[in-house]
Design a protein around this motif. Sequence first.
Motif, mmCIF file in Angstrom:
data_model
loop_
_atom_site.group_PDB
_atom_site.id
_atom_site.type_symbol
_atom_site.label_atom_id
_atom_site.label_comp_id
_atom_site.label_asym_id
_atom_site.label_seq_id
_atom_site.Cartn_x
_atom_site.Cartn_y
_atom_site.Cartn_z
ATOM 1 N N LEU A 168 -8.493 11.028 8.810
ATOM 2 C CA LEU A 168 -9.519 10.479 9.698
ATOM 3 C C LEU A 168 -10.848 11.190 9.505
ATOM 4 O O LEU A 168 -11.907 10.578 9.559
ATOM 5 C CB LEU A 168 -9.081 10.598 11.160
ATOM 6 N N GLU A 169 -10.790 12.506 9.302
ATOM 7 C CA GLU A 169 -12.035 13.250 9.124
ATOM 8 C C GLU A 169 -12.745 12.867 7.831
ATOM 9 O O GLU A 169 -13.961 13.030 7.713
ATOM 10 C CB GLU A 169 -11.764 14.764 9.172
ATOM 11 N N LEU A 170 -11.977 12.349 6.857
ATOM 12 C CA LEU A 170 -12.581 11.908 5.596
ATOM 13 C C LEU A 170 -13.210 10.521 5.714
ATOM 14 O O LEU A 170 -13.895 10.059 4.801
ATOM 15 C CB LEU A 170 -11.528 11.908 4.487
ATOM 16 N N ILE A 195 0.844 -1.203 0.000
ATOM 17 C CA ILE A 195 0.000 0.000 0.000
ATOM 18 C C ILE A 195 0.875 1.247 0.000
ATOM 19 O O ILE A 195 0.689 2.159 -0.798
ATOM 20 C CB ILE A 195 -0.907 0.054 1.255
ATOM 21 N N ILE A 196 1.847 1.252 0.931
ATOM 22 C CA ILE A 196 2.723 2.404 1.036
ATOM 23 C C ILE A 196 3.412 2.676 -0.300
ATOM 24 O O ILE A 196 3.439 3.809 -0.779
ATOM 25 C CB ILE A 196 3.804 2.144 2.113
ATOM 26 N N GLU A 197 3.937 1.611 -0.924
ATOM 27 C CA GLU A 197 4.668 1.817 -2.170
ATOM 28 C C GLU A 197 3.748 2.290 -3.279
ATOM 29 O O GLU A 197 4.104 3.151 -4.072
ATOM 30 C CB GLU A 197 5.403 0.533 -2.572
ATOM 31 N N SER A 201 -9.920 7.139 0.062
ATOM 32 C CA SER A 201 -10.777 6.162 -0.627
ATOM 33 C C SER A 201 -9.988 4.877 -0.871
ATOM 34 O O SER A 201 -10.548 3.782 -0.844
ATOM 35 C CB SER A 201 -11.327 6.745 -1.923
ATOM 36 N N ARG A 202 -8.679 5.017 -1.074
ATOM 37 C CA ARG A 202 -7.842 3.829 -1.244
ATOM 38 C C ARG A 202 -7.793 3.030 0.075
ATOM 39 O O ARG A 202 -7.869 1.796 0.087
ATOM 40 C CB ARG A 202 -6.438 4.280 -1.655
ATOM 41 N N LEU A 203 -7.711 3.752 1.196
ATOM 42 C CA LEU A 203 -7.612 3.100 2.506
ATOM 43 C C LEU A 203 -8.930 2.447 2.917
ATOM 44 O O LEU A 203 -8.952 1.535 3.736
ATOM 45 C CB LEU A 203 -7.192 4.101 3.583
ATOM 46 N N ALA A 204 -10.032 2.935 2.343
ATOM 47 C CA ALA A 204 -11.345 2.416 2.746
ATOM 48 C C ALA A 204 -11.449 0.914 2.521
ATOM 49 O O ALA A 204 -12.200 0.229 3.202
ATOM 50 C CB ALA A 204 -12.440 3.149 1.970
ATOM 51 N N GLU A 205 -10.675 0.388 1.549
ATOM 52 C CA GLU A 205 -10.759 -1.050 1.259
ATOM 53 C C GLU A 205 -9.951 -1.895 2.237
ATOM 54 O O GLU A 205 -10.048 -3.119 2.235
ATOM 55 C CB GLU A 205 -10.213 -1.334 -0.148
ATOM 56 N N GLU A 206 -9.090 -1.241 3.019
ATOM 57 C CA GLU A 206 -8.153 -2.006 3.858
ATOM 58 C C GLU A 206 -8.718 -2.262 5.260
ATOM 59 O O GLU A 206 -9.619 -1.577 5.714
ATOM 60 C CB GLU A 206 -6.827 -1.247 3.968
ATOM 61 N N THR A 207 -8.148 -3.246 5.971
ATOM 62 C CA THR A 207 -8.534 -3.500 7.358
ATOM 63 C C THR A 207 -7.974 -2.392 8.238
ATOM 64 O O THR A 207 -6.991 -1.728 7.878
ATOM 65 C CB THR A 207 -7.963 -4.828 7.859
ATOM 66 N N ALA A 208 -8.594 -2.207 9.411
ATOM 67 C CA ALA A 208 -8.145 -1.156 10.314
ATOM 68 C C ALA A 208 -6.654 -1.285 10.683
ATOM 69 O O ALA A 208 -5.933 -0.286 10.676
ATOM 70 C CB ALA A 208 -9.026 -1.139 11.568
ATOM 71 N N PRO A 209 -6.146 -2.503 10.993
ATOM 72 C CA PRO A 209 -4.713 -2.584 11.336
ATOM 73 C C PRO A 209 -3.811 -2.135 10.180
ATOM 74 O O PRO A 209 -2.754 -1.556 10.406
ATOM 75 C CB PRO A 209 -4.505 -4.070 11.655
ATOM 76 N N ASP A 210 -4.236 -2.382 8.931
ATOM 77 C CA ASP A 210 -3.437 -1.941 7.788
ATOM 78 C C ASP A 210 -3.504 -0.425 7.628
ATOM 79 O O ASP A 210 -2.507 0.221 7.316
ATOM 80 C CB ASP A 210 -3.901 -2.643 6.506
ATOM 81 N N VAL A 211 -4.692 0.131 7.862
ATOM 82 C CA VAL A 211 -4.839 1.590 7.798
ATOM 83 C C VAL A 211 -3.917 2.227 8.837
ATOM 84 O O VAL A 211 -3.235 3.220 8.561
ATOM 85 C CB VAL A 211 -6.314 1.991 8.059
ATOM 86 N N VAL A 212 -3.860 1.616 10.034
ATOM 87 C CA VAL A 212 -3.010 2.151 11.098
ATOM 88 C C VAL A 212 -1.549 2.180 10.661
ATOM 89 O O VAL A 212 -0.838 3.157 10.891
ATOM 90 C CB VAL A 212 -3.196 1.311 12.382
ATOM 91 N N GLU A 213 -1.097 1.127 9.999
ATOM 92 C CA GLU A 213 0.301 1.105 9.575
ATOM 93 C C GLU A 213 0.607 2.242 8.609
ATOM 94 O O GLU A 213 1.687 2.814 8.645
ATOM 95 C CB GLU A 213 0.646 -0.247 8.934
ATOM 96 N N VAL A 214 -0.360 2.550 7.747
ATOM 97 C CA VAL A 214 -0.154 3.658 6.815
ATOM 98 C C VAL A 214 -0.186 4.987 7.565
ATOM 99 O O VAL A 214 0.699 5.829 7.410
ATOM 100 C CB VAL A 214 -1.223 3.630 5.701
ATOM 101 N N LEU A 215 -1.202 5.170 8.433
ATOM 102 C CA LEU A 215 -1.338 6.445 9.157
ATOM 103 C C LEU A 215 -0.137 6.712 10.060
ATOM 104 O O LEU A 215 0.268 7.862 10.249
ATOM 105 C CB LEU A 215 -2.627 6.456 9.990
#
Lengths: 462, 462
Positions: free
Chosen positions: B50-52, B6-8, B24-38
């Motif tokens: 987060l507000e989006l 995802i990061i790459e 919108s790209r992150l919306a498809e991912e699980t919460a733990p994966d979103v956390v790694e990106v954030l």
Amino acid sequence: MSYTTIIEELRDDAVIRDNAAIASRLAEETAPDVVEVLNTCDIGQTAQLLELMPVERAVEVLDQPAFDHAAELLSILPGHTAARLLAGMSADRAADALREIDPGVRAELLTGLDGETRAALERLLAYPEGCVGAMMTTEFVSVPSNWTVAEVLRHVRAVENTRETVYAVFVVDPLRQTLVHAVPLRRVISADPRASILSAVPKRRLIKTSALAPREEAVRLIAKYDLLAVPVVDSRNHLIGIVTVDDVIDTMVKRDTEQVHRMGGMEALDEHYMDIGFLRMIRKRAGWLSVLFLSEMLTASAMQSFEGELEKAIVLTLFIPLIMSSGGNSGSQASSLLIRALALHEVRLGDWWKVALRELPAGLTLGSILGVIGMVRIVTWQMLGFYDYGPHWQLVALTIGATLVGIVTFGSMTGSMLPFVLKRLGFDPATASAPFVATLVDVTGLVIYFSIALVILHGTLL
Amino acid sequence: MSYTTIIEELRDDAVIRDNAAIASRLAEETAPDVVEVLNTCDIGQTAQLLELMPVERAVEVLDQPAFDHAAELLSILPGHTAARLLAGMSADRAADALREIDPGVRAELLTGLDGETRAALERLLAYPEGCVGAMMTTEFVSVPSNWTVAEVLRHVRAVENTRETVYAVFVVDPLRQTLVHAVPLRRVISADPRASILSAVPKRRLIKTSALAPREEAVRLIAKYDLLAVPVVDSRNHLIGIVTVDDVIDTMVKRDTEQVHRMGGMEALDEHYMDIGFLRMIRKRAGWLSVLFLSEMLTASAMQSFEGELEKAIVLTLFIPLIMSSGGNSGSQASSLLIRALALHEVRLGDWWKVALRELPAGLTLGSILGVIGMVRIVTWQMLGFYDYGPHWQLVALTIGATLVGIVTFGSMTGSMLPFVLKRLGFDPATASAPFVATLVDVTGLVIYFSIALVILHGTLL
């Protein structure tokens, strides 16, 4: 009641040798507590005590990963008793125990089992230790995707007592038998009973792993996604097992022990400290100790080559232990930081240069701090007359200060890069133990010390 | 999809700065994966992303223990947004985040919450860090003991989505509100619906803990008894919370990092290696490094007092690094063994003398092995003419051999006893790090070396 209390009560008891009395006392305790008591008994008494227990209870004891005698017991018990216990045990624990048994005895035990149990165990035994397949169990709940929620619930109730966990229900394609999704039981029970089980499938993507992945992968997935079980699939996406959260906890505890032992500069003990035989323990410790000793002999060679300088400037020898230990300590800090950061995926193999760019200034800073302390010490001792470092004491102080900067920087760099090198070569980064790093830093440290001394003290002491 | 990918992908993407596209790209991912990106984004971008997201999604992200920005985010977001997120979060995670926030800001955030949520959070916040109360959650399922199985199941279905786990149902006395037992959900669903819930209570005794027990206790109970949740009671046996297995896994990971850092001779970092500020990291490392350096200065003093011997027998200095490192390495092995054995309750504080009785012969054996290797080396180098250890080379070899026995024994004893001493004094035994043990052993090691040399070489070299 805690283990200690039971043990002490039994010890105080005059009937300690009366197995029947012990067995009836143990009947009131939980299986993990019984295991703690049995682990302190010899194998003969353990066998007698287990035979005095109802079979379901004996199976419960054998199912505990903490139970030390499982493999030995299964090989000395009469064949039919062993077969009965094996068939009752959870598949992953039975396979673990069989893995520790002589291949000949193991084959004999397997032939005593019914066809289905034997086939399941043989499949598990085929996976090499350290991979997900070797820690998974085949006792999971799977349902075809065309079932309704009510059908699934009825099935869960029917198989509940023969499954390791029922809190994750795995949905498979009824035709191709491939894994479609996992549904937490909490969603099943709160779903509309008449709807398809697919209506209860959570929106997030399915987390799964392969039987040949390293066991670390199952640990990582369960820890990261807070799962109670992770499904294991083969190359064609057929569900072949699950790894449960309690197996992951056991693996974490075991792995951390291995890591601490490696960091202590020895082979992982793999047994309780108080239980391991004296000679086995010596073997686990002597190997690395000798390797480190042989490598450290290079320091004697380095010292020999600087013999001339040593004779001219005895004062330099006074600081050898101080300087060498500083290099080792800074190296050990850096290696422990990176061992952990790599284990937690905070840094990846490709990040080595970013780490080097952090450790270089860190080493220089830490080295300068120690260098200043070292110089202050020499100046103070000289000024207050505690010790006379000779006519060139200022230059000696400068040598020590400069050496500390060099050696602490070198230690931090070596300590931080070694875990990367080990990981790249396929070894456990935790092998970059404090003793290993210190040994590497010691020889180079002496060379740095004498080289700096030659530059600074040339024409005066040297 | 993995974090790396995802990061790459986002990096390659020209729209990297377009938060809407990332969201919108992150919306498809699980919460733990979103956390790694954030976690790789700065706080400003994280807040915007987060507000989006839909509120439930933002709550899910904040609920992840791995999310680094929770406390900071809650303090910079507008009051009503923060309150809404806090109310949605699980109680234990909300309390964890609030604990990291300035008391002033924290009080303000709390006043924005509804009475019930605020009261629950304030109760959790009252527990000191490191105790069970500070890691528990108040979102559990409890039912009075006079309910039927069917009533319990109906209740579980109703509260399912507001509870951290429903897989353990806690039965309380309807009058006194005390905890009676815990029933696994699997037993509830397979029990007769018309029977009392008490019919589903398992035979084994109830495992519970107190809110003021150390967090270690919750970890130990869940690991030992394979629980999904352990109930937490107050002094009057009222159920006040539960600790779940995923909290235990997070605690284990955190605790192991602390242990490895301490073993590396430094303060636990408490932050990601790549994220911690440079000065903060230096502070965590410089403290212990300086303490060890100051203690190690005693080696310089020891060397100074043997100056006369050093001048007479320069040959002795050649082996100082070798001898000192052997003491340190054997000490580090012994300390890592005992740190782990104490952590796993394999040995207790009172067992110190049993350990001493094992380490004494172990140290003598290991020391003899190294002693023989050391003597063989000196004899070989002398015989083959690689180096001339002088006319009394046999006595020098004997000195080195005897010293190694003494120093390895002393190292093993010190390394094994130090964890007991630290534990007795209330410190973490892991502080008995390789650097700490080595420093202790180094000074004594020099004294042992020169004392043995004085005895063996008296009248010849000395």
